[in-house]
Enzyme design. Structure first.
Site, short mmCIF file in Angstrom:
data_model
loop_
_atom_site.label_atom_id
_atom_site.label_comp_id
_atom_site.label_asym_id
_atom_site.label_seq_id
_atom_site.Cartn_x
_atom_site.Cartn_y
_atom_site.Cartn_z
N SER A 148 44.83 28.31 23.15
CA SER A 148 43.58 27.57 23.01
C SER A 148 42.40 28.54 22.88
CB SER A 148 43.42 26.61 24.19
OG SER A 148 42.42 25.66 23.95
N ASP B 276 48.72 17.04 20.15
CA ASP B 276 47.66 17.70 20.91
C ASP B 276 46.38 16.88 20.78
OD1 ASP B 276 45.54 19.49 21.69
OD2 ASP B 276 46.88 21.18 21.33
N HIS C 74 49.09 19.83 24.36
CA HIS C 74 48.32 21.06 24.58
C HIS C 74 48.74 21.79 25.86
CE1 HIS C 74 44.82 23.42 23.32
NE2 HIS C 74 44.38 23.46 24.56
#
Length: 281
Positions: A150, A226, A259
């Site tokens: 991320s 995600d 995620h």
């Protein structure tokens, strides 16, 4: 520089350790974790994978949740996981108390704007100060690789693209691929770097890849469930930029994954093997 060992656990024949030290670059105390595989006790120096974590994380998230130590022990890889921002009473956080800026959200840039510029220099910390510390105190070679998740995926891509010759390989999970064009990136960049968007390009993987002096093969995994995919991560922008630049990119859209670290732990072995091949070449 003095290191204070604050924890130590054996894992897969090696050792997971956490250390505190004073960072001259960040102007505060910092904590990082290191996994030393069993080969570290056999003499000689080992290659290092630096892992950069995402928003709100510390050094602990990856080491505890990713399940990377078994494969790292098999491959003889040292793993180093720094914190994601400077910390301490003297370090300013988000003035609104939000979680996506300031403490836990350093974005791996060198801030130029007050009050952030004194402490928020995570790029120099990750690229220069921390490796120098690791290579001085552990059986770590200067064969380095980068990966992250991320915000840390953004950091891994940008650190590699800005520093040709310093790393052997790079990969990312769910990176913030085009921070100039997403809410998380725009908030962070406007505060850390100011309102001049031309300065933002120096910290955006999609912009940097067009002028990259080195073409390290990029491995990127992204879950198709995600929640941040469309609005924040934008892997299609990275794919298009790499295609236009002729830069090698393997983008794997993984069906059903989100995620979380459930996703990371499912594919971390592939990434460790990707780095081990490059580090042993």
């Amino acid at each position: 520089m003095t290191l204070e060992n604050i924890s130590c656990q054996k894992s897969f024949g090696g050792w997971h350790k956490r250390y505190r030290h004073r960072s001259d670059v960040l102007g505060c105390d910092m904590v990082f974790a290191v996994y030393l595989p069993p080969q570290a006790e056999q003499g000689g120096k080992l290659p290092v994978l630096y892992w950069l974590s995402g928003l709100t994380c510390t050094d602990e998230n990856f080491m505890q949740k990713a399940g990377a130590m078994r494969m790292a022990a098999e491959l003889g890889l040292i793993i180093v996981a720094p914190d994601t921002s400077p910390r301490g009473a003297e370090v300013p956080g988000d003035p609104d108390g939000a979680w996506d800026f300031g403490l836990g959200a350093g974005f791996y840039v060198n801030a130029t704007q007050e009050p952030w510029s004194r402490h928020y220099r995570m790029h120099d910390y990750v690229v220069q100060e921390l490796p120098s510390l690791v290579e001085a105190h552990f059986p770590a070679s200067d064969k380095r690789s980068l990966s992250g998740h991320s915000m840390g995926g953004h950091g891994a891509l940008v650190c590699a693209l800005r520093n040709p010759g310093r790393y052997r390989s790079v990969s990312a999970f769910s990176p913030i691929s085009n921070p100039m064009d997403c809410p998380w990136g725009q908030k962070a960049f406007s505060r850390y770097l100011g309102e001049d968007r031309s300065k933002w390009r120096e910290w955006d993987a999609c912009a940097l890849i067009a002028e990259a002096e080195e073409q390290l093969p990029l491995l990127v995994d992204q879950g198709d469930r995600d929640d941040f995919l469309a609005n924040q991560l934008k892997p299609e922008a990275l794919q298009q930029a790499a295609k236009q630049a002729g830069h090698p990119l393997t983008l794997r859209l993984q069906p059903g994954y989100d995620h979380s670290y459930f996703f990371i732990s499912s594919f971390i072995d592939d990434h460790l093997r990707h780095h081990a091949r490059a580090l042993s070449a």
